[in-house]
Design an enzyme around this catalytic site. Structure first.
Site, PDB file in Angstrom:
ATOM      1  CG  HIS A 402      -2.069   0.951   1.074  1.00 47.12           C
ATOM      2  ND1 HIS A 402      -1.994   2.276   1.442  1.00 47.12           N
ATOM      3  CD2 HIS A 402      -3.306   0.755   0.558  1.00 47.12           C
ATOM      4  CE1 HIS A 402      -3.158   2.849   1.160  1.00 47.12           C
ATOM      5  NE2 HIS A 402      -3.960   1.959   0.620  1.00 47.12           N
ATOM      6  CD  GLU A 455      -8.956  -3.810  -3.567  1.00 49.68           C
ATOM      7  OE1 GLU A 455      -9.981  -4.436  -3.255  1.00 49.68           O
ATOM      8  OE2 GLU A 455      -8.952  -2.815  -4.303  1.00 49.68           O
TER       9      GLU A 455
END
Ligand code: ACO
Length: 516
Positions: A402, A455
């Site tokens: 991320h 996700e």
């Protein structure tokens, strides 16, 4: 750093004045002034042999004149700037420009292996590009991908990547997902406060009728499905949002007040689940399911998508997922929505752009890929070999890493818990594989701090709740549209067009235009 950006790739040797006008250290100021006048230069380099000792510029001349010293007897060595900074002839003109601009010089001697070969001036460097030769004052160079650059003030929320924490208007998003409904969070984002019972009831009454497809749009959805051979739900949603905004008569945000813009936002957020579900069903050759006013937003979405009454625990899990992903700082789709809003465009245009940004695999397209990966891995024992192979061939492990979180993504923690609460083999496999992936990535990509992102478990949770993989990312949009719209409202309220600059790195202009 300020830089003569357009002059890159040309060397100082191409532009310098050579030979440089020079003087000896013992020469008088009077003699040198005459030479400068005759040679029409604004500086001389003071040399011993071929070695530069100093530089004497018009600025030094002014200082000298003000001192009232007799020019006929004053040696240059007393008035020059000694030990001047120099550049090499091979230095890029952009770098030389930066060096001059940074230090406030107008000239710099060019020295090759200790030998003076010329002098280059700010003016010489500026000849390289006559268009926009300097960046504007105060302009700064942002890192690639704008990583870490703060581009606006917001009161909507904040992501604290190092602490693994994010919030919406000061309330922990995780706690909101545990304790509140999606509609409450929607109100919080739009209006700034969590609602009391009466306000909530009023909002629900406002939203329910807005879920129904507008008559002007309903017949067009089938055309969107027919437009391509491959069904790409986000592409279809993008078109549907565009038609809806036109059908509802959204006007440029520049031309309307905050109240009308908020009304557009509520309407579009209410409709996105209906549009998403209707497109999916039409693609499968099924009739869209009408929204059920008795159901809450998330449950109603599942109902319209599957045509079945959702189990309470599935409806709640999806609702918690939607709450946890409603907003997340200046992620790409939110930023896109704000950029479009900054032009004064209508709210539909901004949401279309946001949906388009979300369709990219590096942003919203990962959950189905993460699930495909779990499918491919099949059993925990195969995980390590699979990941090593993927990284070795330069691939990215979907659902990991991320831009902001350098620790565990708190959304991933929530979703892992949801996956475990809902149970199933997939959830167990995901938990084991996650540990292996984190360990292997720590070894293969040391220092990058790659952990599961939102996700990875999102697909596991959604699959368990009956959402088909191709609808994972559109489902993300069902919640995120609320965050996009909150950002659109905020941007419109205090707007300045978002218009950064770029560094030109092509061949130096102006090149003569060849005759046809
Ligand atoms: N698998 C393997 N390596 C990775 C991964 C990954 N998932 N993510 C980052 N890396 C590596 C990169 O290869 C790079 O290594 P290098 O320094 O040897 O070149 C390093 O880590 C840094 O990567 P960047 O691309 O610079 O990181 P950035 O912050 O720009 O990208 C992103 C973040 C796009 C999310 C990235 O981690 C990624 O591609 N992840 C996979 C896709 C994904 O899961 N996307 C969903 C994000 S969540 C959301 O948008 C809602």
């Amino acid at each position: 750093m300020n830089q003569h950006v357009a002059s890159r790739r040309r060397a100082v040797a191409d532009l310098m004045s050579t030979p440089a006008v020079t003087a000896g250290p013992e020469e008088t100021m009077a003699d040198v002034a005459v030479r400068m006048e005759k040679e029409r230069v604004s500086c001389v380099v003071v040399v011993e042999g071929e070695r530069p000792l100093g530089i004497l510029t018009e600025r030094d001349m002014v200082g000298f004149a003000a001192a009232g010293v007799a020019a006929g007897s004053a040696p240059v060595s007393d008035w020059m700037t000694p030990e001047p900074d120099t550049v090499e002839p091979g230095c890029e003109t952009g770098d030389a420009f930066a060096s001059l601009a940074e230090r406030g010089y107008r000239h710099i001697p060019v020295v090759d292996d200790g030998r003076l070969v010329g002098v280059v001036s700010m003016q010489d460097l500026m000849k390289v590009a006559q268009v926009q030769p300097m960046l504007h004052p105060g302009e700064v160079e942002a890192p690639k991908g704008l990583a870490g650059v703060i581009v606006a003030d917001t009161v909507i929320g904040d992501v604290r990547g190092q602490e693994g924490f994010y919030h919406y208007r000061q309330y922990s998003a995780r706690e909101l997902a545990d304790k509140r409904t999606l509609e409450d969070v929607w109100m919080l984002l739009f209006d700034g406060a969590l609602p009391e019972a009466q306000a909530r009831a009023g909002f629900l009454d406002e939203v329910r009728p807005l879920r129904v497809l507008p008559e002007a749009v309903r017949p067009l959805l089938a055309d969107i499905i027919r437009a391509g051979t491959r069904f790409s739900p986000l592409d279809a949603l993008r078109s549907a949002v565009s038609l809806t905004a036109a059908g509802l008569g959204f006007r440029p945000c520049l031309d309307i007040g905050a109240e009308e813009l908020r009304a557009d936002a509520v309407h579009l957020c209410a409709l996105i689940p209906t549009l998403t579900a209707a497109l999916f069903r039409l693609h499968r050759g099924e009739e869209p399911v009408e929204p059920d006013p008795e159901l809450a937003h998330a449950a109603n979405y599942l109902w319209m998508l599957t045509g079945r009454r959702p189990q309470a625990e599935h409806a709640r899990a999806v609702e918690q997922y939607l709450i946890s992903t409603v907003d997340h700082g200046f992620n790409v789709s939110t930023f896109t929505a704000r950029v479009i809003t900054s032009t004064g465009a209508d709210l539909g245009a901004a949401v279309v752009g946001a949906v388009a940004a979300l369709s990219g695999p590096l942003h919203g397209g990962a959950p189905s890929r993460a699930l495909d990966m779990l499918e491919d891995i099949g059993e925990p024992a195969r995980a390590e070999e699979w990941i090593r192979g993927e990284v070795a061939r330069g691939g990215r492990i979907m659902g990991f890493g991320h831009r902001v979180y350098k620790t565990e993504d708190p959304r991933s923690t929530l979703l892992r818990e949801l996956a475990q609460r809902l149970g199933g083999e997939r959830a167990e496999l995901a938990a084991t594989v996650e540990r292996t992936i984190v360990d292997v990535l720590a070894e293969l990509k040391p220092g990058r701090e790659l952990h599961a992102n939102v996700e990875f478990y999102a697909g596991v949770v959604m699959e368990r709740c009956g959402i088909p993989p191709e609808m994972f990312t559109p489902t993300f949009a069902v919640g995120r549209v609320i965050g996009w719209c909150a950002n659109i409202l905020e941007q419109a309220e205090d707007n300045r067009i978002i218009r950064p600059s770029a560094r030109y790195v092509g061949p130096p202009p102006p090149q003569p235009v060849p005759d046809p």
